[in-house]
Structures are given as structure tokens and as C-alpha cells.
Design a protein around this motif. Sequence first.
Motif, PDB file in Angstrom:
ATOM      1  N   ARG A  12     -43.135 -17.329 102.167  1.00 27.73           N
ATOM      2  CA  ARG A  12     -41.720 -17.687 102.282  1.00 27.73           C
ATOM      3  C   ARG A  12     -40.933 -17.020 101.162  1.00 27.73           C
ATOM      4  NH1 ARG A  12     -39.895 -22.867  99.736  1.00 27.73           N
ATOM      5  NH2 ARG A  12     -41.374 -23.374  98.075  1.00 27.73           N
ATOM      6  N   PHE A  13     -39.614 -16.977 101.352  1.00 31.50           N
ATOM      7  CA  PHE A  13     -38.758 -16.231 100.447  1.00 31.50           C
ATOM      8  C   PHE A  13     -37.556 -17.073 100.034  1.00 31.50           C
ATOM      9  CE2 PHE A  13     -40.947 -13.273 103.176  1.00 31.50           C
ATOM     10  CZ  PHE A  13     -41.379 -12.287 102.304  1.00 31.50           C
ATOM     11  N   GLY A  14     -37.149 -16.895  98.789  1.00 31.41           N
ATOM     12  CA  GLY A  14     -35.955 -17.554  98.283  1.00 31.41           C
ATOM     13  C   GLY A  14     -34.977 -16.541  97.722  1.00 31.41           C
ATOM     14  N   VAL A  15     -33.714 -16.942  97.649  1.00 31.95           N
ATOM     15  CA  VAL A  15     -32.657 -16.091  97.087  1.00 31.95           C
ATOM     16  C   VAL A  15     -32.066 -16.785  95.867  1.00 31.95           C
ATOM     17  CG1 VAL A  15     -30.372 -15.098  97.478  1.00 31.95           C
ATOM     18  CG2 VAL A  15     -32.082 -15.039  99.299  1.00 31.95           C
ATOM     19  N   VAL A  16     -31.976 -16.047  94.754  1.00 31.47           N
ATOM     20  CA  VAL A  16     -31.367 -16.550  93.528  1.00 31.47           C
ATOM     21  C   VAL A  16     -29.905 -16.125  93.517  1.00 31.47           C
ATOM     22  CG1 VAL A  16     -31.464 -16.582  91.018  1.00 31.47           C
ATOM     23  CG2 VAL A  16     -33.569 -16.288  92.337  1.00 31.47           C
ATOM     24  N   ALA A 229     -43.405 -16.039  92.535  1.00 30.73           N
ATOM     25  CA  ALA A 229     -43.069 -14.967  91.596  1.00 30.73           C
ATOM     26  C   ALA A 229     -41.625 -14.551  91.824  1.00 30.73           C
ATOM     27  CB  ALA A 229     -43.997 -13.763  91.776  1.00 30.73           C
ATOM     28  N   LEU A 230     -40.962 -14.157  90.746  1.00 27.62           N
ATOM     29  CA  LEU A 230     -39.574 -13.717  90.815  1.00 27.62           C
ATOM     30  C   LEU A 230     -39.533 -12.197  90.874  1.00 27.62           C
ATOM     31  CD1 LEU A 230     -36.555 -14.348  90.747  1.00 27.62           C
ATOM     32  CD2 LEU A 230     -36.696 -14.394  88.237  1.00 27.62           C
ATOM     33  N   SER A 285     -47.500 -17.132  97.454  1.00 26.70           N
ATOM     34  CA  SER A 285     -46.966 -17.273  98.809  1.00 26.70           C
ATOM     35  C   SER A 285     -45.470 -17.564  98.839  1.00 26.70           C
ATOM     36  CB  SER A 285     -47.706 -18.405  99.549  1.00 26.70           C
ATOM     37  OG  SER A 285     -47.560 -19.628  98.851  1.00 26.70           O
ATOM     38  N   TYR A 286     -44.820 -17.524  97.672  1.00 27.39           N
ATOM     39  CA  TYR A 286     -43.389 -17.807  97.599  1.00 27.39           C
ATOM     40  C   TYR A 286     -42.763 -16.767  96.684  1.00 27.39           C
ATOM     41  CZ  TYR A 286     -39.130 -20.599  96.572  1.00 27.39           C
ATOM     42  OH  TYR A 286     -37.836 -21.042  96.413  1.00 27.39           O
ATOM     43  N   LEU A 287     -41.943 -15.887  97.255  1.00 26.11           N
ATOM     44  CA  LEU A 287     -41.296 -14.826  96.498  1.00 26.11           C
ATOM     45  C   LEU A 287     -39.796 -15.060  96.480  1.00 26.11           C
ATOM     46  CD1 LEU A 287     -43.182 -11.683  97.874  1.00 26.11           C
ATOM     47  CD2 LEU A 287     -43.659 -12.960  95.771  1.00 26.11           C
TER      48      LEU A 287
END
Length: 304
Positions: A12-16, A229-230, A285-287
Motif C-alpha cells: 500500500r502507498f501513502g502521500v505526505v 519506508a519514506l 509493505s507500506y511506502l
Amino acid sequence: MQPGGGSTSTVRFGVVAHEAASGTGWRDKARDVEDLGYSTLVVPDHFGDNLSPFAAMTAAACATAHLRVGSMVLNNDLRRPGLVAQEAASIDLLSSGRLEFGLGAGYMKEEYEALGIDFDPGRDRLARLEDSVRTIKALLSGPSEPDGDVATIPACVQEPHPPILIGGGGPAILRLAAREADIVGIIARARADGGGIDDADFSLSSLERKVDIVRREASRAGTSPEISALIQRVVIDDRDRARRQIAREWNWTAEQVEACPYLLLGSADEVARAVRTFQERFGISYLCIFERDSRELGPLIGRI
């Protein structure tokens, strides 16, 4: 997938993101992030012209239907843990269980000086963070009735509490995160003098050491946190051109760029393979990526 559940076959992916010209602009941004397929919109916590994390998370959650909201990461020294727990429980309730919030020990000396707060040695900041995390978890997981001097806070939707991310780059904070957090956020380490992030810590060997620390401590503690990880930049283009672009932007050599695992560079296929490497080699698993690259990566999310 439910965050904080350890290793998974899903990435999955996140946005900062941290700024907007208006309330409408921020709400539109949150909806765009959701429509692009990102799991989470996360807000950094810095004193200055950044949006307040709690206000921004609440507004983003109210503007969307499925997007998770979080912080990347709250500076523990700026807030009392009881108030953090109250804010977190409130957002989790108002978002129908879509909060995952990050905590950190603080690392930018200039922010402490601007607020009139002593910038203590790292071991002291880390000890305070450990105490706060345990207090916050107890408040969020505890009974809804007052007990002694502990005030009642709103009941969370997620049980036993919203997923907690602890972010950091040094061995001690990564061990704490492996023991206490649902999500471990791996970043480059902070400079001991409080001057920001150490540019020398973006190497592959450093990432390998950090993952190994998390795995060994989690095994010892009997935990299974999700690992995040960022990512510093995403450039989908011919790989050589992308590498030269980053070298110019950061004043790095091509070799430094090539050796940095926190970059997603190259064709769509190459970027997809790099994401799978994070998952298969490191169990990440999370970028999370920065807002400037959200539209670059967005079309690949469903494919990856």
C-alpha cells in the motif's frame, strides 16, 4: 488490508502533504489522493507554515469516504500524551475508524528553539517518547469510565486502538518501534546536532541494517509490525535520465543516486520491480511518497 498487521502480500502507498491555499483546496487534494488509489494521506508535524496535523487529518477524513489519515510524525515533545490520545480518539471516531497516527522523538533543533523548548540529548527525547507511547496506548485501549486521575476520552472505533506508527532512523528508536508500534516507519537517521537528516544515511547497507534491527527486536518481543519506508522521489522516465535529474537536483553523483534505495526511478516496469523488491527482500509493505510525486506514481498503484 488492515494496517499494522505484519507482513502481507499487498503493498500500500501513502502521500505526505502539508499545505493548501484554502480549505477547499485541501479537501480537493484529499479526494484526489483517494481517487488515485492511495491508502493514506499523512501530514508532517513541523512548526511554521505547515498545516496543523490534527486539523488537516480531520478535514481530509471528512472530505473522503475510504482514505485513511495519519501523521508522519508527531513530535512527542510538543504535546502532552493525554491530549494526543484525546485528539487521536476523536479523529478515529469522526472518521469511522480511518486513523493511523505516527509519533517520533523530534529531531530539528531550530523548531525547539523557536518554541522556547530545550533540545535535549537524543536518549532523553527517546525516553520521553517511550513513556508517551505507553501512556497513549493505555488511554486509547482502556475503559471508558474515569479511573482515578485519568480523564475519560472518546471511545475509538478501531480496537484495541488506532494503528500507531513510530518513525525513526537510529537503532534505539527502531527497537522501540518494533516493540511498541503497529507500524515501523524507517527513515534516514537524524543528525545528533539537531540539524536535520543525515544525507550519508541513505545507503542500501543502512536500510538493510535497520530492517534487521526491526526483525530481530520484533522476534524477541513477539510482535509483527508492518514496516514502512519514506520514498524521497519518484521519477518514471528513462532510468539514466531520471538518475541524472536527481543527481542535478541533490548535487549527488550518479553512483550515489544509483545506490540510494529510497528512490523509485526508471520505467513503469522498473519502478514496479523496485516496489516488489521492497516487499520481498525487506518485508516493507507500506511506502509513503511526497505529494509532488503522487500523480507520477498514481497510475501504477493498481498495477503494482
